[in-house]
Design an enzyme around this catalytic site. Structure first.
Site, short mmCIF file in Angstrom:
data_model
loop_
_atom_site.label_atom_id
_atom_site.label_comp_id
_atom_site.label_asym_id
_atom_site.label_seq_id
_atom_site.Cartn_x
_atom_site.Cartn_y
_atom_site.Cartn_z
N LYS A 34 0.72 -1.11 0.05
CA LYS A 34 -0.04 0.15 0.08
C LYS A 34 0.92 1.34 -0.10
CE LYS A 34 0.85 1.80 4.19
NZ LYS A 34 1.72 2.88 4.40
N ASP B 11 -3.18 -1.63 9.33
CA ASP B 11 -3.26 -1.64 7.80
C ASP B 11 -3.92 -2.84 7.46
OD1 ASP B 11 -2.25 0.82 8.08
OD2 ASP B 11 -0.11 0.14 7.69
P1 ATP Z 1 4.22 -0.06 8.68
O1 ATP Z 1 3.10 -0.99 8.52
O2 ATP Z 1 4.22 0.09 10.08
O3 ATP Z 1 4.20 1.21 7.90
P2 ATP Z 1 6.32 -0.73 7.23
O4 ATP Z 1 5.76 -0.74 5.89
O5 ATP Z 1 7.42 0.53 7.45
O6 ATP Z 1 5.45 -0.69 8.31
P3 ATP Z 1 6.78 -3.43 7.33
O7 ATP Z 1 7.77 -4.00 6.30
O8 ATP Z 1 5.61 -3.60 7.45
O9 ATP Z 1 7.17 -1.92 7.51
O10 ATP Z 1 7.50 -4.05 8.85
C1 ATP Z 1 7.79 -3.44 10.19
C2 ATP Z 1 8.15 -4.36 10.86
O11 ATP Z 1 7.18 -5.38 11.21
C3 ATP Z 1 9.64 -4.94 10.50
O12 ATP Z 1 10.71 -4.31 10.82
C4 ATP Z 1 9.53 -6.29 11.42
O13 ATP Z 1 10.19 -6.06 12.52
C5 ATP Z 1 7.92 -6.66 11.75
N1 ATP Z 1 7.35 -7.77 10.80
C6 ATP Z 1 7.13 -8.84 11.41
N2 ATP Z 1 6.39 -9.82 10.46
C7 ATP Z 1 6.62 -9.21 9.38
C8 ATP Z 1 6.75 -9.54 7.96
N3 ATP Z 1 6.17 -10.91 7.74
N4 ATP Z 1 7.19 -8.67 6.95
C9 ATP Z 1 7.80 -7.57 7.24
N5 ATP Z 1 8.13 -7.23 8.53
C10 ATP Z 1 7.61 -8.00 9.43
#
Ligand code: ATP
Length: 316
Positions: free
Chosen positions: A27, A154
């Protein structure tokens, strides 16, 4: 005649003995208005979510316990234990439906980790849809979205996909219904991630010190631009209250934003809490030119073209 395995929503009635492969998009937020911090520790949000064609995949197979393996982005860094959102989502679905939490799950990851693209939430949404099909729990998409909110703010959006207005902490969704259109984006992926809680905390500090830009107002102009299907108008309405904090924590993002503007992007914005930056293009050919220029600029790890809106987590 054989019965179709899935109905039009991608559900199966009786569960399946074969593998269920679910594709889920990333997203971006076309508008991310961050309100005050609530007593429960979340910020009140007004956001316009938009699902784009950058995908992770979760495959679910029968097993006698719950396990996870993975490949692609984040392999070796991300835990594959119970803290992984894939396993958390599967457990929440099992608890909500009474199904035994037995599955061998495999995650194929392309969405950068901690990129502001909600990859972890996307994986959780894919796990819900995959386990629902594998276990034959046959929930409706709205029921799955309800369970998804227990996993993360989200996650409901990534079950549904498309373009949606999100309020509350982002989990209260109203789809933005417009005549079908495809928007063309360039996704500038940064080296390394940014921690969402740190970016929120820094925004709070900037606001307390009077150093943050004025908060965004309601996204009425953006919703009108979406309805008018006008990319120039839409580009002028993109907004993200978290951008100032993300750029303060990662000053190189200013160079990425400038490189996109110099290359002729209609508009550019930090995605969510960053550090990914997304640019709006006029059409597919323009997006490819922009992506090539951005890749050459040396201001990002890679630049990918994507379109939106796309559907949420679906069996393929
Ligand atoms: P947000 O949804 O908070 O904006 P983001 O897009 O910046 O997040 P994500 O890749 O969703 O970041 O991951 C945030 C954190 O979630 C990671 O640093 C990790 O510690 C944890 N996490 C747990 N499971 C997963 C997964 N399957 N994929 C990615 N991150 C994960």
């Amino acid at each position: 005649m054989t019965e179709p395995l899935f109905d039009e929503e991608g559900r199966t009635r009786f569960g399946t003995s074969g593998a269920v492969r679910v594709r889920v998009p990333a997203k971006i937020n076309l508008h991310l208005g961050v309100g005050p911090l609530r007593p429960d520790g979340y910020h009140e949000l007004t956001t316009v979510y938009h699902a784009i064609s950058l995908y992770d995949e979760v495959t679910a197979r029968r097993g006698d316990r719950l396990t996870l393996t993975m490949e692609g982005e984040g392999t070796g860094e991300l835990p594959v234990d119970e803290s992984n959102l894939v396993l958390r989502a599967a457990r929440v679905l099992a608890a909500a439906t009474g199904a035994p939490a037995h599955a061998r799950l495999h995650l194929r990851k392309q969405i950068p980790v901690a990129g502001g693209l909600a990859g972890g939430s996307a994986d959780a949404a894919a796990a819900l849809v995959a386990c629902d099909a594998l276990w034959g729990t046959s929930l409706s998409r709205d029921q799955l979205a309800g369970i998804a909110a227990e996993v993360g703010s989200d996650v409901p959006f990534l079950v549904l996909g498309g373009t949606s207005l999100g309020t509350g902490r982002g989990e209260v969704l109203s789809p933005v219904l417009v005549r079908p259109i495809m928007w063309h984006w360039v996704v500038a992926v940064a080296d390394g991630g940014l921690s969402t809680p740190e970016v929120y905390a820094h925004l709070d500090e900037l606001r307390a010190a009077g150093k943050a830009p004025a908060p965004l107002t309601a996204p009425d102009d953006l919703l009108a631009a979406l309805r008018q299907r006008n990319p120039e108008l839409l580009a002028g309405c993109l907004g993200n209250d978290m951008q100032a904090a993300a750029v303060a924590l990662r000053p190189a993002l200013a160079e990425t934003l400038a490189a996109g503007a110099d290359a002729g992007a209609l508009g550019g914005i930090v995605s969510g809490s960053g550090p990914t930056v997304v640019f709006l293009a006029r059409d597919g050919a323009h997006a490819q030119l922009l992506a090539d220029d951005l890749a050459d600029s040396g201001t990002c790890r890679t630049a990918l073209v994507a379109t939106g809106p796309v559907a949420g987590a679906r069996p393929v």
